[in-house]
Write a protein that holds these residues in place. Structure first.
Motif, short mmCIF file in Angstrom:
data_model
loop_
_atom_site.label_atom_id
_atom_site.label_comp_id
_atom_site.label_asym_id
_atom_site.label_seq_id
_atom_site.Cartn_x
_atom_site.Cartn_y
_atom_site.Cartn_z
N GLU A 20 41.01 30.33 25.05
CA GLU A 20 40.31 31.60 25.71
C GLU A 20 39.32 31.05 26.64
N ARG A 21 38.42 29.96 26.08
CA ARG A 21 37.58 29.31 27.03
C ARG A 21 38.21 28.50 28.17
N ALA A 22 39.26 27.78 27.98
CA ALA A 22 39.94 27.18 28.88
C ALA A 22 40.51 28.10 30.12
N GLY A 23 41.04 29.27 29.65
CA GLY A 23 41.48 30.13 30.50
C GLY A 23 40.49 30.88 31.33
N LEU A 24 39.25 31.16 30.89
CA LEU A 24 38.18 31.64 31.55
C LEU A 24 37.89 30.59 32.57
N ILE A 25 37.71 29.24 32.32
CA ILE A 25 37.35 28.32 33.16
C ILE A 25 38.20 28.21 34.31
N ARG A 26 39.62 28.15 33.89
CA ARG A 26 40.64 28.22 34.85
C ARG A 26 40.68 29.34 35.93
N ALA A 27 40.57 30.68 35.44
CA ALA A 27 40.27 31.81 36.38
C ALA A 27 38.92 31.57 37.30
N GLU A 29 37.48 28.71 38.19
CA GLU A 29 37.78 27.71 39.14
C GLU A 29 38.64 27.85 40.17
N GLN A 30 39.55 28.82 40.12
CA GLN A 30 40.55 28.95 41.12
C GLN A 30 40.13 29.51 42.44
N GLY A 31 38.85 30.21 42.34
CA GLY A 31 38.41 30.69 43.52
C GLY A 31 38.54 32.02 43.87
N GLN A 32 39.69 32.63 43.21
CA GLN A 32 40.00 33.76 43.44
C GLN A 32 39.91 34.71 42.22
N TRP A 33 39.38 35.68 42.08
CA TRP A 33 38.92 36.52 40.73
C TRP A 33 39.64 37.82 40.84
N TRP A 34 40.33 38.22 41.78
CA TRP A 34 41.18 39.40 41.73
C TRP A 34 42.84 39.06 41.98
N ARG A 35 43.58 39.99 41.16
CA ARG A 35 44.96 39.58 41.29
C ARG A 35 45.69 39.21 42.44
N GLY A 38 44.58 35.43 43.03
CA GLY A 38 44.75 34.59 41.76
C GLY A 38 46.01 34.46 41.15
N SER A 39 46.17 33.72 40.31
CA SER A 39 47.37 33.76 39.81
C SER A 39 47.45 34.09 38.01
N GLU A 40 46.42 34.15 37.41
CA GLU A 40 46.36 34.48 35.96
C GLU A 40 46.86 35.94 35.74
N SER A 230 49.59 57.82 47.37
CA SER A 230 48.44 58.18 46.79
C SER A 230 48.27 57.17 45.56
N GLY A 231 47.21 56.98 45.02
CA GLY A 231 46.82 56.00 43.75
C GLY A 231 45.30 55.92 43.46
N SER A 232 45.30 55.05 42.71
CA SER A 232 43.86 54.53 42.52
C SER A 232 43.82 53.11 42.05
N ASN A 233 42.65 52.54 41.88
CA ASN A 233 42.46 51.20 41.33
C ASN A 233 42.74 50.85 39.82
N PHE A 234 43.95 50.37 39.37
CA PHE A 234 44.20 50.19 38.31
C PHE A 234 44.51 48.76 37.83
N ARG A 235 43.87 47.95 38.74
CA ARG A 235 44.31 46.34 38.78
C ARG A 235 43.56 45.91 37.62
N MET A 236 44.20 44.74 36.93
CA MET A 236 43.67 44.10 35.96
C MET A 236 43.03 42.87 36.86
N ASN A 237 41.63 42.32 36.33
CA ASN A 237 41.07 41.21 36.84
C ASN A 237 41.58 39.98 36.53
N GLU A 238 41.45 39.13 36.91
CA GLU A 238 42.04 37.62 36.72
C GLU A 238 41.11 36.78 35.43
#
Length: 387
Positions: A20-27, A29-35, A38-40, A230-238
């Motif tokens: 989990e620590r490595a994943g959080l750092i990876r997210a 440092e990729q420089g994009q924190w939304w889907r 990013g790539s996560e 129509s819709g809403s913001n249900f996006r998961m973050n990186e």
């Protein structure tokens, strides 16, 4: 049984580590924190879909939104009805009610606590748009009978699998059962990022509509703010997705442990006078075991609640069963059936009983050692004998 009165030290939850620590750092440092940049999230969707035999997965903000989105893309809205188990967490019904539909509670099987097929069939009307089987504690209703009923009546199925990553019905994962399935990654669930959800879809058409609606109706490549639905913001973050990728990586080993420990604990609980463990259909070939549930038939609700308090004092992560959805004021605020509470309760006798006398133990209990599992059963037996 044992006279040891020391609180039992069970594994903690959530569990995490360097992955989990490595994943959080990876997210980070990729420089994009939304889907969208990013790539996560994309990677997690692919990995989760593959684990469940599905082609299309969409990660969202939480399990309640997963259910709501799944129902919406299947056409649930004002003028429609959704059949839900009377015994479930209230998000199952509220997902339909928030869309303007009527949630129709039906009774559950007294052994699996899952949707009763005969009661479901009796509740179908011309307005019924969807049936929502809840995989209660990771258990399955009769998915074969349910699939036939839905096909014969032209009704959609939305699996509420919020309790059940990794479940299989006759060797088939949720993504291979031909219907939409929704999951939760809330803090207490089998995989968690604190919050989060996901929907599996059986075809690309539903997936694409859901993608639009979970992102305010905006296509992936839009630069002119042209919102197609129509819709809403249900996006998961990186960051959440990076944690969930790590959780998924260790999940198979935890699943195997829980299945072994659940079999042991279930057999020990069944030996205690007055205790009746939740049963599962033998056609379930992989059981997630989100909870270890059991009933004490005939015990009054207040007495059951006192027993849970005593189990907690002894170190068990014990909880009262979910309240029947129609016994919460929130159920009646909007989208309730044209019945009184008493009328609904009268046709849900199994739910009424479970509402009063069922107890569940958190799934971290099932990551304990066999010796600790024996201690858990001893504590239940001793506490019940003193009640």
């Amino acid at each position: 049984m044992s006279g040891n009165r020391q609180p039992l030290e069970l594994p903690q939850w959530p569990q995490y580590g360097d992955e989990e620590r490595a994943g959080l750092i990876r997210a980070l440092e990729q420089g994009q924190w939304w889907r969208m940049g990013g790539s996560e999230v994309d990677s997690f969707e692919r990995e989760f879909a593959a684990f469940h035999g599905a082609e299309y997965a969409l990660a969202v903000t939480n399990g309640t939104h997963a259910l709501e989105l799944a129902l919406q893309v299947l056409g649930v809205g004002p003028g429609t009805e959704v059949i839900v188990p009377a015994f479930t967490f209230i998000s199952s019904s509220q997902a339909a009610q928030r869309l303007g539909a009527v949630a129709v509670p039906v009774d559950v099987d007294p052994e699996t606590y899952c949707l009763d097929i005969a009661a479901t069939e009796a509740a179908i009307t011309p307005r019924t748009k969807a049936i929502m089987p809840v995989h209660m504690a990771g258990h399955f209703p009769d998915m074969d009978a349910l699939a036939k009923l839905a096909a014969d009546k032209g009704i959609e199925i939305v699996q509420d699998a919020c309790h059940g990553q990794g479940g299989e019905w006759q060797g088939r994962g949720y993504g291979e059962l031909g219907s939409v399935a929704a999951f939760s990654f809330q803090n207490g669930k089998l995989m968690t990022a604190g919050e989060g959800g996901l929907v599996l879809f059986p075809n690309r058409e539903l997936y694409e509509e859901a993608f639009l609606r979970h992102s305010c109706g905006r296509p992936r490549t839009d630069r002119k703010y042209f919102h197609q639905t129509s819709g809403s913001n249900f996006r998961m973050n990186e960051f959440s997705a990076s944690v969930l990728r790590a959780q998924l990586g260790r999940y198979p080993a935890q699943l195997a442990t829980r299945q072994e420990r659940a079999e042991l604990l279930g057999s020990l609980l069944a030996e205690i006078p007055g205790v009746v463990p939740q049963k599962h259909d033998p056609r379930v070939t992989s059981h997630p075991h989100y909870m270890q549930m059991f009933r004490i038939p005939g015990m009054a609700e207040e007495k059951r609640n006192e027993l849970v308090d005593k189990l907690i004092e002894r170190g068990l992560p014990a909880f009262i069963a979910f309240r029947a959805i129609y016994r919460s004021d929130g159920f009646w605020e909007t989208g309730a059936p044209d019945e009184t509470l008493e009328q609904v309760a009268a046709r849900c006798p199994n739910t009424e009983a479970i509402n009063n006398d069922a107890i569940w133990l958190h799934h971290r209990t099932l990551l304990a050692t066999p010796e600790q599992i024996h201690q858990v059963a001893e504590i239940v037996a001793d506490t019940l004998a003193e009640a």
